[in-house]
Design a protein around this motif. Structure first.
Motif, PDB file in Angstrom:
ATOM      1  N   SER A 102     -13.346 -63.603-104.273  1.00  0.00           N
ATOM      2  CA  SER A 102     -13.895 -61.957-104.839  1.00  0.00           C
ATOM      3  C   SER A 102     -15.276 -62.080-103.681  1.00  0.00           C
ATOM      4  CB  SER A 102     -13.621 -63.164-105.961  1.00  0.00           C
ATOM      5  OG  SER A 102     -14.807 -63.718-106.147  1.00  0.00           O
TER       6      SER A 102
ATOM      7  N   HIS B 177     -10.079 -59.914 -99.691  1.00  0.00           N
ATOM      8  CA  HIS B 177      -8.473 -59.387-101.025  1.00  0.00           C
ATOM      9  C   HIS B 177      -7.190 -59.829-100.948  1.00  0.00           C
ATOM     10  CE1 HIS B 177      -7.072 -57.074-104.477  1.00  0.00           C
ATOM     11  NE2 HIS B 177      -6.061 -57.192-103.377  1.00  0.00           N
TER      12      HIS B 177
ATOM     13  N   SER C  64     -13.683 -56.192 -96.566  1.00  0.00           N
ATOM     14  CA  SER C  64     -13.527 -56.117 -97.926  1.00  0.00           C
ATOM     15  C   SER C  64     -12.016 -56.316 -98.175  1.00  0.00           C
ATOM     16  CB  SER C  64     -13.507 -54.628 -98.534  1.00  0.00           C
ATOM     17  OG  SER C  64     -13.613 -55.383-100.596  1.00  0.00           O
TER      18      SER C  64
END
Length: 219
Positions: free
Chosen positions: A73, A68, A64
């Protein structure tokens, strides 16, 4: 918390089992280790499972943050991952023979020093589909509380290890399972798993579009 963990674990285990598909890995593993002793086969299976667990844990915890950093997204990744998994499920359902051939390594693979790393761990157990899936599962649904998110992530990680443990057991008996199921039996199972995977991936696409487009327009 417990109910959230259990529901997350069950959903993640079913999804990962379909994506990793240890049953389809069985004939490949059996072919690559056919000249090895049963003890060495089990050692290779254990090494491959541990390597795959490390790779998937890495992407589960840090994936994740990588997205980022790249400016991607989770809604976009959820949609792209859903499309990737749908294509996998489509091929599993309509071309199970092609899916098996696609997972079969080249003729030089069996001559490599450590087949536990390649091709068993990568890309058979921890391939792009499995990496995308665990990253999606770790992020869960938007709008959940911190405690619920921790339970969801714990359930997803536990499902990774449970799936790989199941794969380890299957590989330990690879020769017998491949002989018992035969090509027809494995194709039948692959079609059933492919249909489920297409349904699950469609939900990922719906969620990605809803979060990434519709909710932004509504806001």
């Amino acid at each position: 918390m417990l109910s959230t963990f259990l529901s997350s674990f069950v959903a993640a285990f079913v999804t990962l089992f379909i994506v990793i598909d240890p049953i389809m890995v069985t004939p490949i593993f059996a072919a690559l280790t056919q000249n090895d002793s049963r003890k060495k086969q089990r050692r290779i299976a254990l090494q491959a499972s541990l390597i795959a667990a490390g790779v998937l844990t890495f992407f589960a915890l840090l994936g994740s943050g990588m997205l980022h950093h790249l400016g991607i997204s989770m809604a976009a990744f959820r949609t792209a991952g859903g499309i990737l998994l749908f294509l996998m499920g489509f091929r599993m359902f309509f071309e199970p023979e092609g899916e098996l051939d696609a997972k079969t390594p080249g003729p030089k693979a069996s001559a490599r020093d450590n087949i536990a790393f390649f091709p068993i761990a990568l890309p058979l157990l921890a391939g792009p589909g499995a990496i995308a899936t665990i990253m999606l599962l770790m992020n869960g649904e938007d709008g959940i509380s911190g405690a619920e998110k921790v339970a969801v992530q714990a359930g997803a990680l536990t499902a990774v290890y449970a799936t790989l443990l199941t794969g380890l057991v299957i590989m330990a008996f690879a020769g017998r399972i491949a002989h018992a199921l035969g090509r027809t039996g494995m194709n039948m199972i692959s079609r059933l798993l492919g249909m489920l995977l297409m349904a699950l991936s469609t939900q990922y696409i719906f969620d990605g579009v809803r979060i990434g487009i519709l909710e932004r327009v509504a806001a």
